[in-house]
Design an enzyme around this catalytic site. Structure first.
Site, PDB file in Angstrom:
ATOM      1  N   LYS A  12      13.411 -20.328 -12.475  1.00  0.00           N
ATOM      2  CA  LYS A  12      12.530 -21.474 -12.222  1.00  0.00           C
ATOM      3  C   LYS A  12      13.166 -22.702 -12.848  1.00  0.00           C
ATOM      4  O   LYS A  12      13.347 -22.770 -14.066  1.00  0.00           O
ATOM      5  CB  LYS A  12      11.132 -21.238 -12.801  1.00  0.00           C
ATOM      6  CG  LYS A  12      10.146 -22.328 -12.419  1.00  0.00           C
ATOM      7  CD  LYS A  12       8.761 -22.053 -12.978  1.00  0.00           C
ATOM      8  CE  LYS A  12       7.766 -23.066 -12.410  1.00  0.00           C
ATOM      9  NZ  LYS A  12       8.185 -24.458 -12.559  1.00  0.00           N
TER      10      LYS A  12
ATOM     11  N   GLU B 170      13.061 -22.661 -17.294  1.00  0.00           N
ATOM     12  CA  GLU B 170      11.616 -22.813 -17.464  1.00  0.00           C
ATOM     13  C   GLU B 170      10.874 -21.503 -17.250  1.00  0.00           C
ATOM     14  O   GLU B 170       9.790 -21.299 -17.801  1.00  0.00           O
ATOM     15  CB  GLU B 170      11.096 -23.875 -16.496  1.00  0.00           C
ATOM     16  CG  GLU B 170       9.653 -24.271 -16.753  1.00  0.00           C
ATOM     17  CD  GLU B 170       9.145 -25.291 -15.759  1.00  0.00           C
ATOM     18  OE1 GLU B 170       8.137 -25.935 -16.043  1.00  0.00           O
ATOM     19  OE2 GLU B 170       9.770 -25.445 -14.683  1.00  0.00           O
TER      20      GLU B 170
ATOM     21  N   ASP C 257      13.449 -26.657 -13.895  1.00  0.00           N
ATOM     22  CA  ASP C 257      12.560 -27.727 -14.340  1.00  0.00           C
ATOM     23  C   ASP C 257      13.025 -29.038 -13.720  1.00  0.00           C
ATOM     24  O   ASP C 257      13.753 -29.814 -14.328  1.00  0.00           O
ATOM     25  CB  ASP C 257      12.589 -27.816 -15.869  1.00  0.00           C
ATOM     26  CG  ASP C 257      11.465 -28.668 -16.423  1.00  0.00           C
ATOM     27  OD1 ASP C 257      10.586 -29.065 -15.635  1.00  0.00           O
ATOM     28  OD2 ASP C 257      11.460 -28.938 -17.638  1.00  0.00           O
TER      29      ASP C 257
END
Length: 320
Positions: free
Chosen positions: A34, A181, A36
């Site tokens: 994931k 993240e 950011d």
């Protein structure tokens, strides 16, 4: 419906917050880091040009001029891609604080200057339309294979990072070590549903727990007038108490009233922090109270990113 030969106007599919798939089902899912950053739909008509559209539907083409060469790379292959614009720090980790310098800049001269000072990187992870053919109904696994087959590789300002089939725990640990993240899990059979937050995609963030010292507070607004809207958090360092950010999310009404009573007892006229506190209307407190918070990482200014209040730690109250 887009006109013949034109690219469709699409919105990004979104993930639902939730836990990673467990050991009994993880083989039916793929796992990605994931990032950011800022989500973007990439429109490459195949004529060497490129268009970028944000999640909110705004044209960001002029904002990130260093990505224009991707259009040339896709000449002859009209495509709509899904990805995330990030800025990488010196260790190759995405830093949203650095990205904020680039976001929303529409002046071409200013954007070009920032591209040299703080270049962005485009992470590509899906293809929605290719060579005049819509791919929304194709499963994720097939779309990913088509994306890999475009041969984009690692460009000067873009890449197609690997995804992992199964192995949720290993992906979780790798992204945690890498400073990402969190993890996005995508069901291998999932179709692409534009603009929808789907349970076929799940996002799970890494959260870090930390004990911080309360050195002040700011007043809430509206119904929270007179009560702490946020507390000012610090950590002990060689030069004294270092301000690391304000924490307001997660505080209940009961906790705010309780904190108001405690903070009145330990109030002081000057800041207890060794470094400047860039918060207007701050009220100061003797650094006695200790609180447990969670956060997702550190900003480039050494502030807590996305901090959330967890609880007061009366067992750690400082008496000196």
């Amino acid at each position: 419906m887009a006109p013949s030969g034109a690219l469709p106007i699409l919105r990004p599919m979104l993930a639902t917050p939730g836990p990673l798939p467990g050991a009994g089902e993880e083989d039916a899912w793929a796992f990605e880091a994931k990032w950011d950053g800022a989500r973007c739909i990439v429109n490459a008509p195949g004529d060497g040009t490129l268009g970028l559209v944000t999640r909110a539907g705004n044209d960001a083409t002029a904002t990130y001029p260093e990505l224009a060469s991707l259009g040339e790379r896709l000449r002859g292959r009209p495509a709509v891609l899904d990805g995330e614009v990030v800025v990488l720090d010196s260790e190759g980790r995405p830093d949203f604080g650095l990205l904020q310098r680039r976001m929303g800049v529409t002046n071409r001269r200013r954007a070009a200057g920032l591209a040299g000072e703080c270049p962005v990187h485009l992470v590509l992870f899906d293809v929605l339309h290719l060579d005049g053919r819509p791919l929304l109904e194709h499963p994720y696994e097939e779309r990913r294979a088509l994306l890999s087959g475009l041969g984009l590789g690692d460009g000067p300002h873009w890449s197609v990072p690997a995804h992992v089939r199964g192995h949720a725990a290993q992906t979780w640990e790798a992204t945690l070590r890498g400073g990402f993240e969190g993890v996005v899990a995508k069901r291998l059979t999932s179709r692409y549903v534009p603009g929808v937050r789907s349970s076929e995609w799940r996002k799970t963030k890494h959260l870090v727990t930390l004990d911080v010292v309360v050195g002040g507070w700011t007043e809430g607004r509206g119904g929270l007038a007179g009560l702490p809207g946020a507390v000012l958090a610090g950590l002990d360092g060689p030069a004294g108490l270092r301000y690391v950010g304000s924490v307001g999310s997660g505080l209940s009404g009961r906790e705010r009233r309780e904190l108001a009573r405690y903070l009145e007892v330990v109030r002081r006229d000057t800041s207890p922090f060794a470094n400047p506190v860039d918060v207007p209307g701050a009220h100061w407190a003797e650094p006695r109270l200790v609180a447990e918070v969670t956060f997702s990482g550190w900003t480039s200014a050494d502030r807590l990113r996305q901090p959330t209040w967890h609880r007061l730690r009366p067992d750690l109250t400082r008496l000196d």
